[in-house]
Design a protein around this motif. Structure first.
Motif, mmCIF file in Angstrom:
data_model
loop_
_atom_site.group_PDB
_atom_site.id
_atom_site.type_symbol
_atom_site.label_atom_id
_atom_site.label_comp_id
_atom_site.label_asym_id
_atom_site.label_seq_id
_atom_site.Cartn_x
_atom_site.Cartn_y
_atom_site.Cartn_z
ATOM 1 N N UNK A 203 0.860 -1.191 0.000
ATOM 2 C CA UNK A 203 0.000 0.000 0.000
ATOM 3 C C UNK A 203 0.893 1.236 0.000
ATOM 4 N N UNK A 204 0.993 1.881 -1.174
ATOM 5 C CA UNK A 204 1.946 2.996 -1.271
ATOM 6 C C UNK A 204 1.556 4.201 -0.416
ATOM 7 N N UNK A 205 0.272 4.297 -0.036
ATOM 8 C CA UNK A 205 -0.114 5.456 0.782
ATOM 9 C C UNK A 205 0.545 5.403 2.167
ATOM 10 N N UNK A 206 1.015 4.224 2.566
ATOM 11 C CA UNK A 206 1.680 4.126 3.873
ATOM 12 C C UNK A 206 3.070 4.762 3.838
ATOM 13 N N UNK A 207 3.570 5.047 2.646
ATOM 14 C CA UNK A 207 4.819 5.816 2.568
ATOM 15 C C UNK A 207 4.562 7.216 2.028
ATOM 16 N N UNK A 208 3.634 7.366 1.062
ATOM 17 C CA UNK A 208 3.470 8.690 0.446
ATOM 18 C C UNK A 208 2.918 9.715 1.436
ATOM 19 N N UNK A 209 1.884 9.334 2.167
ATOM 20 C CA UNK A 209 1.251 10.320 3.064
ATOM 21 C C UNK A 209 2.175 10.750 4.200
ATOM 22 N N UNK A 210 2.785 9.806 4.950
ATOM 23 C CA UNK A 210 3.660 10.279 6.031
ATOM 24 C C UNK A 210 4.894 11.020 5.531
ATOM 25 N N UNK A 211 5.415 10.617 4.380
ATOM 26 C CA UNK A 211 6.610 11.300 3.880
ATOM 27 C C UNK A 211 6.281 12.733 3.441
ATOM 28 N N UNK A 212 5.122 12.902 2.817
ATOM 29 C CA UNK A 212 4.715 14.266 2.423
ATOM 30 C C UNK A 212 4.526 15.128 3.670
ATOM 31 N N UNK A 213 3.920 14.543 4.692
ATOM 32 C CA UNK A 213 3.724 15.298 5.938
ATOM 33 C C UNK A 213 5.059 15.603 6.612
ATOM 34 N N UNK A 214 5.992 14.661 6.540
ATOM 35 C CA UNK A 214 7.329 14.892 7.122
ATOM 36 C C UNK A 214 8.015 16.067 6.418
ATOM 37 N N UNK A 215 7.883 16.114 5.096
ATOM 38 C CA UNK A 215 8.494 17.218 4.345
ATOM 39 C C UNK A 215 7.923 18.552 4.813
ATOM 40 N N UNK A 216 6.608 18.606 4.992
ATOM 41 C CA UNK A 216 5.981 19.866 5.448
ATOM 42 C C UNK A 216 6.451 20.219 6.849
ATOM 43 N N UNK A 217 6.602 19.217 7.698
ATOM 44 C CA UNK A 217 7.042 19.468 9.070
ATOM 45 C C UNK A 217 8.460 20.070 9.076
ATOM 46 N N UNK A 218 9.327 19.495 8.264
ATOM 47 C CA UNK A 218 10.706 20.008 8.215
ATOM 48 C C UNK A 218 10.719 21.427 7.636
ATOM 49 N N UNK A 219 9.923 21.639 6.590
ATOM 50 C CA UNK A 219 9.881 22.967 5.956
ATOM 51 C C UNK A 219 9.420 24.052 6.919
ATOM 52 N N UNK A 220 8.475 23.699 7.781
ATOM 53 C CA UNK A 220 7.874 24.729 8.632
ATOM 54 C C UNK A 220 8.484 24.780 10.031
#
Lengths: 270, 204
Positions: A203-220
């Motif tokens: 299930x690719x959403x188990x990597x895509x969703x948390x990784x996208x959120x991680x990117x936003x967390x680091x950015x902000x």
């Protein structure tokens, strides 16, 4: 019959995940080989915690270094506290090194009531509560280095320094560089955990969703600026548009179900 | 004609729950700039739509669904992840016209099977707080519209203000993306030439 929902194969998104990594110093061996694990003293620990809330992901990324009022005992206590709060603890070779070093450090500092640490140090290698990625990726066979896996998947690792430099940095009092390095490794391990979970569950959403959120967390989070290589890494660049696509597909599914329900209600009423 | 690249700008208003009425997100405007090759020539097409207080809110949802019916090869958005996509999902899912909402989601789903670029990623991603400031920094003229101004335009039926603003934003997003590319000089020249023509005015 074995319950397919048990063990490391039981891959679902856990409520909270703690990824951790420790850095140690130890007296060198005469032949230059890696010193036996009991001789290692932890001097730094990195934590990357991820948890799901309201359909999204939140993160807490931090590190502790034994310096400036932080003792080895503080470090071990914090590891125990965080492990106690996590649904799954993950690390790289954590079952055969990090957890053992921390458990011995706890006994050396006379800390006997750290149950979560004790449980994870004694975790069943096939259990689901502790995911040692070195074991899982090698199917419990011959282990490889964290960097060799991360390089293949497109996760940045060992960017600023490497484990072999820690002793010299420690001697030089460069605790900030050790802090950055251990934090990087904890985040890289967390990314690898997401990749493992998604691949295992199919299930690719188990990597895509948390990784996208991680990117936003680091950015902000300005304090995590040194982790910006993760935002630009190949895996996260691949994940971000796909995470949005997954959100759209989920919304479409909900709307389709809503329309179907309305149709059924109309048919029932007529 | 296949659309090579499209940039999208959207505006929405959140309506809090009131009495029996549930909270809603109203899609009050959208603009799309299409950049395409037609018979070997680069072409541009700028369109916008808006819905104000006396209109059916599903009109802009349907307009946007139509605009995405032929998915562009590349879709450029600004703050797609944390602003544009969540607001479009909220607008579609809270629309009174559930069929229009579902249609927008279907077209969006198809559009996202192609290349989607969040232009903000090169400017701080989720930390890229001000489109206006970043556009100005790159020498792109852009007059922002505050939330209060948008609400006022929606309340007073001022379609022109909403559409003009969103069209300018779609153009600025395209130019901002071009500014970050090394091989874009010919495209920048063609864009400047197009902007100097009356065709660059948004079709209302």
């Amino acid at each position: 019959m074995r319950d397919p929902m048990r063990g490391p194969g039981s891959v679902r998104a856990p409520g909270s995940i703690l990824s951790y990594d420790i850095e140690t110093i130890s007296p060198p061996t005469p032949d230059g080989s890696f010193p036996p694990w009991p001789t290692h003293r932890p001097v730094a620990i990195g934590f990357a915690t991820a948890w799901q809330v309201a359909g999204g992901w939140s993160f807490d990324i931090s590190a502790m270094v034994v310096a400036d009022g932080v003792s080895e005992a503080d470090l071990v206590r914090e590891a125990d506290r965080r492990m106690g709060n996590a649904g799954v603890v993950t690390g790289y070779n954590s079952r055969q090194f990090d957890a053992l070093v921390l458990r011995l450090a706890a006994q050396r500092t006379r800390l006997w009531s750290l149950k979560a640490l004790a449980d994870h140090a004694a975790a069943n290698r096939f259990g689901a509560e502790h995911a040692d990625l070195a074991d899982l990726y090698s199917s419990h066979g011959r282990k490889v280095g964290l960097a060799s896996l991360c390089d293949e998947i497109g996760i940045p690792v060992k960017m600023s320094t490497s484990g072999g430099d820690v002793a010299a940095l420690w001697e030089a009092g460069e605790t900030d560089r050790i802090r950055d390095y251990v934090m990087e490794d904890a985040v890289a391990t967390l990314c690898l955990f997401f990749a493992w979970t998604a691949a295992r569950a199919g299930d690719e959403t188990l990597v895509t969703r948390p990784m996208a959120a991680l990117a936003r967390h680091i950015e902000t989070t300005p304090a995590l600026h040194h982790l910006h290589a993760f935002v630009d890494c190949a895996l996260i660049r691949w994940c971000r548009p796909r995470a949005m696509k997954a959100d759209i597909a989920a919304a479409l599914e909900r709307m389709t179900a809503k329309l179907k329900r309305q149709e059924d209600e109309r048919a029932f009423a007529s | 004609m296949s659309i090579e690249t499209a940039t999208l700008a959207t505006a929405w208003i959140h309506q809090p729950a009131l009495g029996q009425r549930p909270a809603r997100t109203l899609l009050v405007g959208a603009a799309k700039l299409s950049i395409f090759y037609s018979f070997g020539t680069l072409g541009f097409d700028l369109q916008a739509h808006s819905t104000t207080v006396t209109d059916d809110p599903a009109e802009t949802i349907s307009w946007l669904a139509d605009a995405l019916h032929v998915p562009p090869g590349r879709l450029l958005l600004w703050r797609a992840e944390d602003i544009v996509v969540p607001s479009l999902l909220a607008a579609a899912e809270t629309a009174r016209d559930a069929v229009a909402g579902a249609r927008l989601l279907r077209e969006l789903d198809l559009a996202f099977t192609r290349e989607v670029i969040d232009v903000a990623e090169a400017h701080g991603g989720a930390a890229a707080t001000s489109f206006d400031a970043i556009a100005h920094r790159h020498g792109l003229p852009f007059v922002s519209m505050s939330k209060a101004e948008l609400a006022e335009a929606h309340r007073t039926g001022c379609h022109w203000a909403i559409r003009k603003h969103l069209a300018a934003r779609a153009v600025a997003t395209w130019r901002l993306w071009l500014a970050g590319r090394e091989d874009a000089e010919p495209l920048i020249e063609k864009t400047e030439a197009w902007l100097a023509t009356p065709d660059a005015e948004v079709r209302l």
